[in-house]
Design a protein around this motif. Sequence first.
Motif, PDB file in Angstrom:
ATOM      1  N   ALA A  42      20.106  -4.689  -7.882  1.00 37.94           N
ATOM      2  CA  ALA A  42      18.978  -4.277  -8.709  1.00 37.94           C
ATOM      3  C   ALA A  42      19.384  -3.152  -9.654  1.00 37.94           C
ATOM      4  N   ARG A  43      18.859  -3.191 -10.865  1.00 36.24           N
ATOM      5  CA  ARG A  43      19.288  -2.249 -11.915  1.00 36.24           C
ATOM      6  C   ARG A  43      19.050  -0.796 -11.530  1.00 36.24           C
ATOM      7  N   ASP A  44      17.949  -0.509 -10.863  1.00 42.36           N
ATOM      8  CA  ASP A  44      17.669   0.878 -10.508  1.00 42.36           C
ATOM      9  C   ASP A  44      18.599   1.381  -9.416  1.00 42.36           C
ATOM     10  N   VAL A 176       7.795   5.083 -15.247  1.00 38.11           N
ATOM     11  CA  VAL A 176       8.764   4.498 -16.167  1.00 38.11           C
ATOM     12  C   VAL A 176       7.959   3.701 -17.195  1.00 38.11           C
ATOM     13  N   PRO A 177       7.745   4.229 -18.387  1.00 38.15           N
ATOM     14  CA  PRO A 177       6.866   3.577 -19.358  1.00 38.15           C
ATOM     15  C   PRO A 177       7.260   2.133 -19.642  1.00 38.15           C
ATOM     16  N   ALA A 184      12.203  -3.561 -15.724  1.00 39.51           N
ATOM     17  CA  ALA A 184      12.549  -4.166 -17.012  1.00 39.51           C
ATOM     18  C   ALA A 184      11.477  -3.802 -18.026  1.00 39.51           C
ATOM     19  N   VAL A 185      11.896  -3.520 -19.255  1.00 35.59           N
ATOM     20  CA  VAL A 185      10.946  -3.199 -20.322  1.00 35.59           C
ATOM     21  C   VAL A 185      11.034  -4.290 -21.386  1.00 35.59           C
ATOM     22  N   THR A 192      13.917   1.717 -24.831  1.00 35.41           N
ATOM     23  CA  THR A 192      14.939   0.737 -24.492  1.00 35.41           C
ATOM     24  C   THR A 192      15.115   0.639 -22.976  1.00 35.41           C
ATOM     25  N   GLN A 193      15.851  -0.373 -22.562  1.00 38.34           N
ATOM     26  CA  GLN A 193      16.160  -0.491 -21.144  1.00 38.34           C
ATOM     27  C   GLN A 193      16.981   0.699 -20.664  1.00 38.34           C
ATOM     28  N   GLU A 194      17.859   1.170 -21.499  1.00 47.97           N
ATOM     29  CA  GLU A 194      18.653   2.347 -21.136  1.00 47.97           C
ATOM     30  C   GLU A 194      17.759   3.567 -20.980  1.00 47.97           C
ATOM     31  N   ASP A 195      16.763   3.700 -21.869  1.00 45.78           N
ATOM     32  CA  ASP A 195      15.811   4.802 -21.742  1.00 45.78           C
ATOM     33  C   ASP A 195      15.117   4.763 -20.378  1.00 45.78           C
ATOM     34  N   ALA A 196      14.731   3.569 -19.957  1.00 45.24           N
ATOM     35  CA  ALA A 196      14.037   3.413 -18.678  1.00 45.24           C
ATOM     36  C   ALA A 196      14.922   3.856 -17.521  1.00 45.24           C
ATOM     37  N   LEU A 197      16.187   3.475 -17.558  1.00 42.41           N
ATOM     38  CA  LEU A 197      17.101   3.855 -16.478  1.00 42.41           C
ATOM     39  C   LEU A 197      17.353   5.363 -16.469  1.00 42.41           C
ATOM     40  N   VAL A 198      17.414   5.966 -17.644  1.00 44.75           N
ATOM     41  CA  VAL A 198      17.595   7.421 -17.710  1.00 44.75           C
ATOM     42  C   VAL A 198      16.379   8.130 -17.134  1.00 44.75           C
TER      43      VAL A 198
END
Length: 212
Positions: A42-44, A176-177, A184-185, A192-198
């Motif tokens: 999983a990405r997180d 996580v907006p 996933a956004v 962005t997806q990177e923003d979400a992970l940060v």
Amino acid sequence: MTTTETVPTGAGEARITWYEAGDRAARLVLALGHGAGGGIEARDLRALAASLPPAGVTVALVEQPWRVAGKKLAPAPKRLDEGWRDLWPALRAPGLPVVAGGRSAGARVACRTARELGAPAVLALSFPLHPPGKPESSRADELLGAGVPTLVVQGGNDPFGRPEEFPAGEHELVEVPFGDHGFAVPKRAPVTQEDALVTITDGVGAWLDALR
């Protein structure tokens, strides 16, 4: 450094993938279980395993026995809890405090067992507050009953419970907006997806620092 360990449990063999703290001495272990619909890819979970070790946090990604055995369906919550309890001594073997955590079903396991296992805190990623479309079937009692400091990280569009649906309690919450249950956004979102992970890694990192 990454190592993999197989741990026998009453429910079968579990597996721990260790992401050791870097040059700094580890100050704690963050144990993260996966959800019922996926594994430690999983990405997180991967983002946290990459970002936290340089800050002195050893991350242990835990695969439950059913997943290691290649089964497609997770067992009942009671069996998930049993597997988690049985592998807990392996998580404590480094001699460090172990923060219990997980995503979705893994977050529920962490909440249900934290107090009895002596975890100092719980990280709940994508906590499934209720089944999609069934807010009346709330699992808030599991979250509120954790009995230790708890951080919820929740996608703004999670069908299993949006941030505004969570009850008041002792837990903290990072939103996580635009994120769904897997964080996933949408491509059309202003982040962005990177923003979400940060957002996830920064929020968790700051919370762990505050636990000292």
